[in-house]
Scaffold this motif. Structure first.
Motif, mmCIF file in Angstrom:
data_model
loop_
_atom_site.group_PDB
_atom_site.id
_atom_site.type_symbol
_atom_site.label_atom_id
_atom_site.label_comp_id
_atom_site.label_asym_id
_atom_site.label_seq_id
_atom_site.Cartn_x
_atom_site.Cartn_y
_atom_site.Cartn_z
ATOM 1 N N LYS A 162 0.820 -1.208 0.000
ATOM 2 C CA LYS A 162 0.000 0.000 0.000
ATOM 3 C C LYS A 162 0.857 1.264 0.000
ATOM 4 C CE LYS A 162 -4.117 -1.862 2.313
ATOM 5 N NZ LYS A 162 -4.957 -1.796 3.557
ATOM 6 N N LEU A 163 2.067 1.150 0.516
ATOM 7 C CA LEU A 163 2.940 2.313 0.558
ATOM 8 C C LEU A 163 3.331 2.786 -0.837
ATOM 9 C CD1 LEU A 163 4.231 4.111 2.732
ATOM 10 C CD2 LEU A 163 6.278 2.691 2.595
ATOM 11 N N PHE A 164 3.103 1.957 -1.854
ATOM 12 C CA PHE A 164 3.401 2.358 -3.230
ATOM 13 C C PHE A 164 2.489 3.481 -3.703
ATOM 14 C CE2 PHE A 164 5.996 -1.434 -3.779
ATOM 15 C CZ PHE A 164 6.949 -0.984 -4.672
ATOM 16 N N ARG A 165 1.462 3.763 -2.954
ATOM 17 C CA ARG A 165 0.634 4.918 -3.301
ATOM 18 C C ARG A 165 1.395 6.223 -3.158
ATOM 19 N NH1 ARG A 165 -4.702 3.133 0.267
ATOM 20 N NH2 ARG A 165 -5.189 1.208 -0.901
ATOM 21 N N ASP A 166 2.415 6.193 -2.335
ATOM 22 C CA ASP A 166 3.242 7.381 -2.142
ATOM 23 C C ASP A 166 4.156 7.559 -3.355
ATOM 24 O OD1 ASP A 166 5.092 9.355 -1.286
ATOM 25 O OD2 ASP A 166 4.778 8.772 0.796
ATOM 26 N N ARG A 167 4.049 8.719 -3.989
ATOM 27 C CA ARG A 167 4.836 8.986 -5.189
ATOM 28 C C ARG A 167 6.333 8.961 -4.907
ATOM 29 N NH1 ARG A 167 3.830 14.613 -8.202
ATOM 30 N NH2 ARG A 167 4.121 15.255 -6.025
ATOM 31 N N ARG A 168 6.723 9.370 -3.719
ATOM 32 C CA ARG A 168 8.148 9.380 -3.386
ATOM 33 C C ARG A 168 8.731 7.974 -3.379
ATOM 34 N NH1 ARG A 168 7.931 12.185 2.292
ATOM 35 N NH2 ARG A 168 6.371 10.522 2.445
ATOM 36 N N ARG A 209 7.646 5.397 -5.112
ATOM 37 C CA ARG A 209 7.726 4.899 -6.488
ATOM 38 C C ARG A 209 8.969 5.425 -7.199
ATOM 39 N NH1 ARG A 209 2.119 6.239 -6.395
ATOM 40 N NH2 ARG A 209 2.485 8.042 -7.748
ATOM 41 N N LEU A 210 9.408 6.607 -6.833
ATOM 42 C CA LEU A 210 10.625 7.155 -7.427
ATOM 43 C C LEU A 210 11.878 6.599 -6.761
ATOM 44 C CD1 LEU A 210 9.519 10.892 -7.762
ATOM 45 C CD2 LEU A 210 9.926 9.307 -9.651
ATOM 46 N N LEU A 211 11.794 6.356 -5.466
ATOM 47 C CA LEU A 211 12.985 5.953 -4.723
ATOM 48 C C LEU A 211 13.309 4.473 -4.832
ATOM 49 C CD1 LEU A 211 12.689 8.026 -1.403
ATOM 50 C CD2 LEU A 211 14.285 8.371 -3.298
ATOM 51 N N VAL A 212 12.416 3.667 -5.403
ATOM 52 C CA VAL A 212 12.717 2.227 -5.483
ATOM 53 C C VAL A 212 13.940 1.959 -6.363
ATOM 54 C CG1 VAL A 212 10.379 1.450 -5.022
ATOM 55 C CG2 VAL A 212 11.061 1.965 -7.381
ATOM 56 N N LEU A 213 14.288 2.916 -7.219
ATOM 57 C CA LEU A 213 15.471 2.730 -8.057
ATOM 58 C C LEU A 213 16.754 2.751 -7.228
ATOM 59 C CD1 LEU A 213 14.609 4.866 -11.214
ATOM 60 C CD2 LEU A 213 14.816 2.385 -11.069
ATOM 61 N N LEU A 214 16.741 3.435 -6.086
ATOM 62 C CA LEU A 214 17.938 3.470 -5.241
ATOM 63 C C LEU A 214 18.319 2.084 -4.722
ATOM 64 C CD1 LEU A 214 17.560 6.782 -3.176
ATOM 65 C CD2 LEU A 214 19.412 6.191 -4.746
ATOM 66 N N PRO A 215 17.429 1.359 -4.052
ATOM 67 C CA PRO A 215 17.813 -0.002 -3.630
ATOM 68 C C PRO A 215 18.019 -0.950 -4.800
ATOM 69 C CG PRO A 215 15.502 0.404 -3.143
ATOM 70 C CD PRO A 215 16.094 1.720 -3.545
ATOM 71 N N LEU A 216 17.277 -0.756 -5.894
ATOM 72 C CA LEU A 216 17.471 -1.620 -7.057
ATOM 73 C C LEU A 216 18.890 -1.465 -7.597
ATOM 74 C CD1 LEU A 216 16.192 -3.548 -9.176
ATOM 75 C CD2 LEU A 216 15.655 -1.501 -10.514
ATOM 76 N N LEU A 232 10.811 17.654 -4.615
ATOM 77 C CA LEU A 232 9.477 17.610 -4.007
ATOM 78 C C LEU A 232 9.538 17.906 -2.511
ATOM 79 C CD1 LEU A 232 7.994 14.436 -5.777
ATOM 80 C CD2 LEU A 232 7.476 16.836 -6.263
ATOM 81 N N GLU A 233 10.557 17.367 -1.842
ATOM 82 C CA GLU A 233 10.709 17.632 -0.414
ATOM 83 C C GLU A 233 11.035 19.101 -0.162
ATOM 84 O OE1 GLU A 233 10.343 15.502 2.419
ATOM 85 O OE2 GLU A 233 9.217 14.574 0.785
#
Length: 374
Positions: free
Chosen positions: A167-173, A175-182, A348-349
């Motif tokens: 459910k946390l994928f609703r947060d746009r941040r 969805r953008l930050l998943v590339l960092l751990p990937l 955004l922050e």
């Protein structure tokens, strides 16, 4: 030959068990450090992000130093093995970025170690694991999250926690930050898989792999402690630029470099620089997820480890099917996309924190001044 077949059949279930045990451990330790850092920040009157960064820096100093001792032990235990003679110039041409499906040709490796040495190494590692469990059970203090205590939340069931992760994928941040751990998983997989095989083993021999990885672990652990303290002065964005620039330069150099036995210092320089950059991803990524998703720390760190593990899966999955130079191009492309997505989150922050007050809102300072005059 029969022993090799048995090893193959036991590798997969052993890997699955290791993953099942590592996943909750990583999520738990990230949550524990974040909560502990927030409590210390309240007591010290310092910004939360600075204290959390310092805690993760200390943790990864200790964690990455295990690579130094682990590789040193394995190198000393297996150091009694006979090594293969020096490879020819024709074989050296196929090392480095030009390595395509190295498994199909002879490699500069050593003979299989004896069972006695294998059991000795496994006994050392098993004893270290048992000692770690005892230390945690005796000295680790239980820590309660103040936010959960204040809100009066009860312990959520497992399925509810699992659903909150997605459910946390609703947060746009997020969805953008998943590339960092990937990307973190991809770059670690490249160093431990491709660099050690296509550069070190191919040109120098497998007996050098442990010592090369010691350089990586030492640089990673020392820089983790440094970045944990330095972030309060430079900010996390400067450290991310440092890490991205360092690994981008290393990837370009690895594309152009033709490894040779006469260039031994370079084999140790690249993993050292790689560790300087990896320390950024390890410390700043965890601190960033802990600060941005403070209300959903468990779900955020679960997502972090999920995508980092996916990076490892991808890196090792295409390992036998692509040439090294293609893997480097993939690494460079993902790095560029990762930094663009990260900069968008930072924007955004910044936009949220610098947003001006609406006309209906009054300045608290003006209200206080008016009350004083009255």
């Amino acid at each position: 030959m029969e022993g090799c077949r048995v090893c193959r059949y036991t590798l997969i279930p052993t890997s699955i068990l290791l993953g099942l045990g590592a996943a909750p451990l990583w999520s738990t330790q990230c949550t524990y450090l974040t909560v502990m850092g927030n409590e210390s920040a309240k007591k010290e009157g310092k910004p939360r992000k600075d204290v959390v960064n310092r805690y993760f820096g200390i943790f990864f100093l200790i964690f990455q130093s295990s690579g130094v001792w682990g590789n040193l032990i394995s190198s000393l235990v297996f150091g009694q093995r006979p090594s293969r003679e020096t490879i020819t110039e024709e074989e050296l041409v196929l090392c480095g970025a030009n390595d395509c499906l190295m498994a199909t040709r002879p490699s500069n490796s050593t003979h299989q170690p004896s069972q006695e040495l294998v059991y000795t190494l496994l006994g050392i590692y098993t004893g270290s694991g048992i000692l770690a469990i005892l230390l945690i059970a005796v000295f680790l203090e239980p820590l309660q999250d103040d936010q959960q205590n204040c809100s009066g939340k009860k312990q959520l069931p497992f399925w509810s926690t699992l659903l909150s992760t997605f459910k946390l994928f609703r947060d746009r941040r997020l969805r953008l930050l998943v590339l960092l751990p990937l990307y973190s998983g991809l770059q670690q997989g490249f160093l431990s898989g491709e660099y050690t095989r296509s550069y070190v083993t191919c040109a120098l021999g497998i007996q050098f792999v442990g010592y090369v990885m010691i350089c990586f672990a030492a640089a990673d652990s020392l820089c983790s402690l440094l970045y944990g303290k330095l972030s309060q002065y430079t900010g996390r964005m400067a450290l991310y630029m440092l890490g991205a620039g360092t690994q981008f330069s290393c990837a370009i150099a690895l594309l152009l470099w033709e490894p040779h036995q006469n260039q031994v210092p370079l084999f140790f320089l690249f993993p050292s620089l790689w560790g300087v950059a990896d320390a950024v991803w390890q410390t700043q990524n965890n601190a960033l997820f802990g600060v941005l998703f403070e209300d959903n720390k468990e779900a955020a760190f679960s997502n972090y480890r999920l995508w980092e593990a996916l990076g490892f899966v991808i890196a090792f999955g295409y390992s036998k099917f692509l040439c090294v130079y293609i893997k480097l191009y993939i690494l460079l492309g993902v790095l560029i996309l990762t930094m663009v997505a990260y900069l968008i989150v930072e924007y955004l922050e910044y936009k949220n924190t610098a947003e001006p007050l609406s006309p209906t809102q009054s300045n608290p300072g003006e209200e206080e001044e008016t009350q004083t005059k009255m």
